[in-house]
Design a protein around this motif. Sequence first.
Motif, mmCIF file in Angstrom:
data_model
loop_
_atom_site.group_PDB
_atom_site.id
_atom_site.type_symbol
_atom_site.label_atom_id
_atom_site.label_comp_id
_atom_site.label_asym_id
_atom_site.label_seq_id
_atom_site.Cartn_x
_atom_site.Cartn_y
_atom_site.Cartn_z
ATOM 1 N N LYS A 160 47.880 32.890 33.015
ATOM 2 C CA LYS A 160 48.216 31.546 32.516
ATOM 3 C C LYS A 160 47.568 31.288 31.167
ATOM 4 O O LYS A 160 48.172 30.686 30.279
ATOM 5 N N ARG A 161 46.338 31.739 30.999
ATOM 6 C CA ARG A 161 45.642 31.561 29.718
ATOM 7 C C ARG A 161 46.379 32.318 28.614
ATOM 8 O O ARG A 161 46.558 31.797 27.504
ATOM 9 N N LEU A 162 46.813 33.537 28.906
ATOM 10 C CA LEU A 162 47.526 34.332 27.899
ATOM 11 C C LEU A 162 48.865 33.703 27.554
ATOM 12 O O LEU A 162 49.279 33.695 26.394
ATOM 13 N N SER A 168 53.600 37.174 25.761
ATOM 14 C CA SER A 168 54.710 37.310 26.704
ATOM 15 C C SER A 168 54.208 37.843 28.045
ATOM 16 O O SER A 168 53.142 38.465 28.125
ATOM 17 N N ASP A 169 54.984 37.610 29.101
ATOM 18 C CA ASP A 169 54.611 38.080 30.439
ATOM 19 C C ASP A 169 54.470 39.599 30.479
ATOM 20 O O ASP A 169 53.565 40.122 31.116
ATOM 21 N N VAL A 170 55.356 40.294 29.775
ATOM 22 C CA VAL A 170 55.313 41.763 29.752
ATOM 23 C C VAL A 170 54.025 42.237 29.080
ATOM 24 O O VAL A 170 53.333 43.120 29.594
ATOM 25 N N MET A 175 48.330 44.114 29.338
ATOM 26 C CA MET A 175 46.910 43.894 29.027
ATOM 27 C C MET A 175 46.068 43.873 30.294
ATOM 28 O O MET A 175 44.962 44.433 30.319
ATOM 29 N N LEU A 176 46.579 43.261 31.339
ATOM 30 C CA LEU A 176 45.858 43.194 32.608
ATOM 31 C C LEU A 176 45.716 44.585 33.225
ATOM 32 O O LEU A 176 44.675 44.918 33.795
ATOM 33 N N ARG A 177 46.762 45.391 33.120
ATOM 34 C CA ARG A 177 46.688 46.771 33.657
ATOM 35 C C ARG A 177 45.637 47.578 32.923
ATOM 36 O O ARG A 177 44.879 48.329 33.517
ATOM 37 N N GLU A 178 45.587 47.399 31.583
ATOM 38 C CA GLU A 178 44.596 48.123 30.788
ATOM 39 C C GLU A 178 43.173 47.725 31.162
ATOM 40 O O GLU A 178 42.270 48.540 31.133
ATOM 41 N N GLN A 179 42.996 46.453 31.524
ATOM 42 C CA GLN A 179 41.677 45.953 31.916
ATOM 43 C C GLN A 179 41.327 46.312 33.351
ATOM 44 O O GLN A 179 40.219 46.100 33.789
#
Length: 181
Positions: A160-162, A168-170, A175-179
């Motif tokens: 939600k912050r992003l 974008s959702d994609v 980014m979340l996967r990388e983290q």
Amino acid sequence: MSLGLKLYFLRTRERQITQATMARELRVRQATISNLEQDISRPSLELLLALCRYFDVTPTWLLDDEGPLEPLASDRWSNRNGLTTTGQYLEVEARALHPLPGDRFLVAMLPGTPILDEDAARIRATDGEDLESKLEVEQQRRRRQNRELRRELERERTTKRLRRRGVSDVKAESMLREQGA
């Protein structure tokens, strides 16, 4: 769990309201709620007590970073003055029961009286022989559920912050996967 994540959980899961609604009801700015949920700031003592009353949780639970994400009955503001709380059971010897008129009993609570939550009482009522190992399994299950819920909430909060920042959702998902979230 952080104060911010607990507030986010209470707002989105228990009350199911927006930050704007919560801010209006607490008479603070929406940015204040956002900053608290993101762990950017801490509440004043006055706001902390208002949050506790608003969500019916104790300050101890809300500020405990190592405690469970979901409040127990004993973590509720409305139960804060009780020795035992709703949903707990006492295991007492028969001699601790004192009959009263009208099919009622008085129970002596002595030091060391086991106070059990609903799960422990259920396990004890079925076959208390292996109570300790069953309770350990139950505690492990609760810890696992707590970790999963924490990951879900952190992921949701970050997404939600992003989005608010125009990602974008994609791209957010990447980014979340990388983290590793």
